[in-house]
Motif scaffolding. Structure first.
Motif: not given
Length: 255
Positions: A115-119, A51-58, A141-144
């Motif tokens: 799993l939680v991901v966010s680009r 079960v996975a989550l993409d936060v602020q998926t755009g 997460s890959q972040q600025v």
């Protein structure tokens, strides 16, 4: 024949800027990519997740490119134009889209995701990330990073205070992750090369990435944009440097 200032401005001022697809800039701007390959890493993690989550998926751009999603994949997005775009893109992949503000709260039960991901999240609410992760689950997460595209910010706003240039540092993200009870297992940062080849590319970028020059409008900065147009014509692309960092944090397993 080179395109004139007014033509470039008129085009870039009206093109839609919803989603996180930057293909409109193809041939007009270039950005060096981090060496770790975020899309590849997400693909590897998703293929093993339940079960996975993409936060602020755009607009759902990252998930659309994942070859094999988790058995159950959920995405969160708050901006209405992106919600519509992401729904159309992700529904065929079986992704459940939730309209919510992932900056401050995640409307899910405790220990839901492995799993939680966010680009490139605008902000990371580490206590919420830790809460929704299962024991042993990971956030990737890959972040600025700090002072990203600072040359562009300072072109329009002038020199920035040292404190502003130090925001979004990976060490701060790691400290916040630890404070939320997570273990940081990977932390990397790179400084990358970016070029804007015409003033229209700059306008589009600033309209889309609104925190680079807060309050940016063509009307407000028309004189400065005209100067930039002439500078690019005379000396070539406007060069800036982006910073990106990768962080992976894990919720400890129960003992």
């Amino acid at each position: 024949m080179p395109r004139g200032f007014e033509e470039l401005v008129a085009e870039a001022a009206v093109v839609p800027v919803d989603g996180w697809d930057f293909s409109w800039l193809d041939g007009r701007a270039t950005e060096q990519r981090p060496s770790w390959g975020y899309a590849r890493l997400i693909g590897e993690r998703m293929a093993r997740a339940d079960v996975a989550l993409d936060v602020q998926t755009g607009g759902g751009e990252v998930l659309v490119g994942v070859p094999r999603l988790a058995r159950c994949t959920v995405a969160v997005e708050s901006w209405p134009p992106n919600i519509a775009r992401a729904t159309a893109a992700l529904r065929p992949r079986g992704v459940h889209l939730v309209a919510a503000d992932g900056d401050h709260t995640l409307p899910f039960a405790d220990a839901t995701f492995d799993l939680v991901v966010s680009r490139h999240p605008v902000a990371t609410c580490w206590p919420q990330i830790a809460r929704v992760l299962r024991p042993g689950g990971s956030y990737l997460s890959q972040q600025v990073g700090p002072a990203s595209v600072a040359e562009l910010t300072e072109y329009f706003l002038g020199p920035q205070p040292a404190a502003a240039r130090g925001r979004r540092h990976p060490d701060g993200a790691a400290a916040a992750a630890h404070a939320a009870g997570l273990e940081v297992v990977d932390l990397r940062m790179e400084t990358l090369h970016t070029e804007f080849r015409d003033v229209g590319a700059v306008i589009y970028f600033l309209r889309k990435v609104i925190w680079i020059v807060p309050g940016f409008t063509v009307e407000r900065y028309r004189e400065r944009l005209a100067e930039l147009h002439e500078q690019i014509r005379a000396t070539g692309p406007f060069t800036a440097h982006t910073t990106r960092f990768l962080i992976e944090a894990r919720r400890p397993r129960l003992t």
